[in-house]
Design a protein around this motif. Structure first.
Motif, PDB file in Angstrom:
ATOM      1  N   UNK A   1       0.840  -1.197   0.000  1.00 28.00           N
ATOM      2  CA  UNK A   1       0.000   0.000   0.000  1.00 28.00           C
ATOM      3  C   UNK A   1       0.873   1.244   0.000  1.00 28.00           C
ATOM      4  N   UNK A   2       0.490   2.242  -0.793  1.00 31.84           N
ATOM      5  CA  UNK A   2       1.265   3.475  -0.883  1.00 31.84           C
ATOM      6  C   UNK A   2       1.197   4.243   0.432  1.00 31.84           C
ATOM      7  N   UNK A   3       2.292   4.880   0.762  1.00 33.30           N
ATOM      8  CA  UNK A   3       2.354   5.666   1.976  1.00 33.30           C
ATOM      9  C   UNK A   3       1.739   7.055   1.757  1.00 33.30           C
ATOM     10  N   UNK A   4       1.205   7.630   2.818  1.00 31.78           N
ATOM     11  CA  UNK A   4       0.743   9.003   2.800  1.00 31.78           C
ATOM     12  C   UNK A   4       1.897   9.870   3.314  1.00 31.78           C
ATOM     13  N   UNK A   5       2.431  10.686   2.438  1.00 30.68           N
ATOM     14  CA  UNK A   5       3.573  11.522   2.799  1.00 30.68           C
ATOM     15  C   UNK A   5       3.084  12.807   3.460  1.00 30.68           C
ATOM     16  N   UNK A   6       3.786  13.211   4.505  1.00 25.75           N
ATOM     17  CA  UNK A   6       3.334  14.369   5.282  1.00 25.75           C
ATOM     18  C   UNK A   6       4.491  15.308   5.607  1.00 25.75           C
ATOM     19  N   UNK A   7       4.108  16.521   5.921  1.00 27.26           N
ATOM     20  CA  UNK A   7       5.007  17.500   6.517  1.00 27.26           C
ATOM     21  C   UNK A   7       4.385  17.952   7.834  1.00 27.26           C
ATOM     22  N   UNK A   8       5.223  18.197   8.819  1.00 23.92           N
ATOM     23  CA  UNK A   8       4.729  18.579  10.136  1.00 23.92           C
ATOM     24  C   UNK A   8       4.333  20.058  10.120  1.00 23.92           C
ATOM     25  N   UNK A   9       3.067  20.316  10.454  1.00 23.13           N
ATOM     26  CA  UNK A   9       2.615  21.703  10.579  1.00 23.13           C
ATOM     27  C   UNK A   9       2.916  22.249  11.963  1.00 23.13           C
ATOM     28  N   UNK A  10       2.564  21.459  12.968  1.00 19.47           N
ATOM     29  CA  UNK A  10       2.793  21.867  14.351  1.00 19.47           C
ATOM     30  C   UNK A  10       2.852  20.619  15.212  1.00 19.47           C
ATOM     31  N   UNK A  11       3.749  20.640  16.196  1.00 25.62           N
ATOM     32  CA  UNK A  11       3.930  19.455  17.042  1.00 25.62           C
ATOM     33  C   UNK A  11       4.064  19.877  18.495  1.00 25.62           C
ATOM     34  N   UNK A 222       4.384   3.276  15.085  1.00 21.01           N
ATOM     35  CA  UNK A 222       2.981   3.687  15.026  1.00 21.01           C
ATOM     36  C   UNK A 222       2.695   4.410  13.713  1.00 21.01           C
ATOM     37  N   UNK A 223       3.597   5.298  13.302  1.00 22.69           N
ATOM     38  CA  UNK A 223       3.415   6.020  12.040  1.00 22.69           C
ATOM     39  C   UNK A 223       3.451   5.057  10.857  1.00 22.69           C
ATOM     40  N   UNK A 224       4.363   4.104  10.897  1.00 22.27           N
ATOM     41  CA  UNK A 224       4.430   3.098   9.827  1.00 22.27           C
ATOM     42  C   UNK A 224       3.130   2.304   9.747  1.00 22.27           C
ATOM     43  N   UNK A 225       2.589   1.971  10.915  1.00 21.24           N
ATOM     44  CA  UNK A 225       1.350   1.211  10.947  1.00 21.24           C
ATOM     45  C   UNK A 225       0.166   1.984  10.378  1.00 21.24           C
ATOM     46  N   UNK A 226       0.268   3.311  10.410  1.00 16.36           N
ATOM     47  CA  UNK A 226      -0.776   4.170   9.857  1.00 16.36           C
ATOM     48  C   UNK A 226      -0.489   4.557   8.412  1.00 16.36           C
ATOM     49  N   UNK A 227       0.581   3.994   7.834  1.00 11.97           N
ATOM     50  CA  UNK A 227       1.000   4.297   6.462  1.00 11.97           C
ATOM     51  C   UNK A 227       1.347   5.775   6.283  1.00 11.97           C
ATOM     52  N   UNK A 228       1.956   6.357   7.310  1.00  8.77           N
ATOM     53  CA  UNK A 228       2.401   7.747   7.248  1.00  8.77           C
ATOM     54  C   UNK A 228       3.917   7.791   7.130  1.00  8.77           C
ATOM     55  N   UNK A 229       4.399   8.611   6.217  1.00 11.06           N
ATOM     56  CA  UNK A 229       5.838   8.727   5.958  1.00 11.06           C
ATOM     57  C   UNK A 229       6.187  10.196   5.781  1.00 11.06           C
ATOM     58  N   UNK A 230       7.197  10.648   6.506  1.00 11.03           N
ATOM     59  CA  UNK A 230       7.565  12.062   6.434  1.00 11.03           C
ATOM     60  C   UNK A 230       8.123  12.408   5.069  1.00 11.03           C
ATOM     61  N   UNK A 231       7.772  13.579   4.578  1.00 12.84           N
ATOM     62  CA  UNK A 231       8.247  14.088   3.295  1.00 12.84           C
ATOM     63  C   UNK A 231       9.456  14.975   3.555  1.00 12.84           C
ATOM     64  N   UNK A 232      10.642  14.449   3.282  1.00 13.48           N
ATOM     65  CA  UNK A 232      11.877  15.187   3.547  1.00 13.48           C
ATOM     66  C   UNK A 232      12.334  16.027   2.357  1.00 13.48           C
ATOM     67  N   UNK A 233      11.553  16.025   1.290  1.00 20.65           N
ATOM     68  CA  UNK A 233      11.931  16.808   0.105  1.00 20.65           C
ATOM     69  C   UNK A 233      11.721  18.284   0.383  1.00 20.65           C
ATOM     70  N   UNK A 234      12.754  19.082   0.187  1.00 26.14           N
ATOM     71  CA  UNK A 234      12.665  20.526   0.402  1.00 26.14           C
ATOM     72  C   UNK A 234      12.490  21.216  -0.923  1.00 26.14           C
ATOM     73  N   UNK A 235      11.633  22.222  -0.921  1.00 27.29           N
ATOM     74  CA  UNK A 235      11.376  22.954  -2.170  1.00 27.29           C
ATOM     75  C   UNK A 235      12.251  24.182  -2.260  1.00 27.29           C
TER      76      UNK A 235
END
Length: 235
Positions: A1-11, A222-235
């Motif tokens: 299953x494809x991962x959902x890539x994310x960027x952290x808005x606030x933590x 836990x993040x892997x189990x939710x199919x969440x993967x951080x997007x480290x690509x910088x624009x």
């Protein structure tokens, strides 16, 4: 299953290192705490008197001594039964300093307070994950739809939100972790997640780095189990 890539808005990171017991003789602890903070952090942070405070009370559950980092909302607080570290509204660039502060305070504490032994540790990580679009948010939650719930309310026009929630408890009692995800109130393209982990009392004597690495591995699982993967690509 494809991962959902994310960027952290606030933590928000909240860590509680409990003691194996309670500090019953509180009166002399605040000045000792401030002294140990200064010794651990003075070379890194310019601690000001205005950043140190104490709350006396007739209730032991209400007394505390606190250091507000740079006078802001981030804080290191000594209670009668634990040390608490609170870091709200942080970004990735803040993490090195945060771990430096927690590590210095944690690892210097036993020498300053030999009568207080560390017990269990609890970490709460709250985060708004930006998935990049509303379509991605919808796709994330669509995997958790219960059709029976939708059918049960089909005669009442409603907006029904589904989301994942799970708990993991190790068989040897070393740790437990739980996670849940819901819609983010911060952005329509984001989701909000809460991951809570507890490390057993038997791990109390271990150095901060070892505890932190293990807790981070639990969060990542836990993040892997939710199919969440951080997007480290910088624009």
């Amino acid at each position: 299953m494809a991962k959902f890539r994310y960027k952290v808005l606030r933590e928000f990171i909240h860590v509680q290192q409990y003691f194996d017991g309670i500090a019953l003789e509180w009166r002399d602890l605040p000045p000792r705490f401030f002294k140990s903070l200064h010794g651990a952090l003075a070379e890194r942070l310019n601690i000001q008197a205005s950043e140190l405070s104490a709350n006396p009370s007739s209730r032991l559950s209400e007394v505390y001594a606190r250091y507000n980092v740079y006078g802001g909302s981030s804080a290191v607080t000594l209670f009668a039964d634990r040390i608490a570290f609170d870091f709200p509204g942080i970004t990735g660039s803040d993490l090195p300093l945060i771990y430096e502060i927690m590590g210095a305070v944690h690892d210097n504490f036993p020498a300053a307070f030999p009568e207080l032994k560390f017990g269990r540790a609890e970490v709460q990580d709250l985060c708004h994950f930006d998935l990049g679009s509303q379509d991605q948010v919808s796709a994330f939650f669509e995997r958790f739809v219960f059709q029976s719930v939708s059918d049960s309310f089909k005669d009442y026009p409603s907006q029904i939100t589904f989301g994942p929630k799970f708990q993991v408890v190790s068989e040897d009692g070393r740790f437990r972790s739980s996670a849940f995800v819901e819609s983010s109130a911060l952005s329509s393209t984001a989701i909000f997640g809460s991951i809570n982990s507890t490390l057993a009392m038997t791990e109390g004597s271990k150095p901060f780095l070892e505890k932190a690495q293990f807790m981070q591995s639990l969060t990542q699982r836990c993040l892997n189990g939710l199919d969440l993967e951080i997007d480290n690509v910088t624009s």
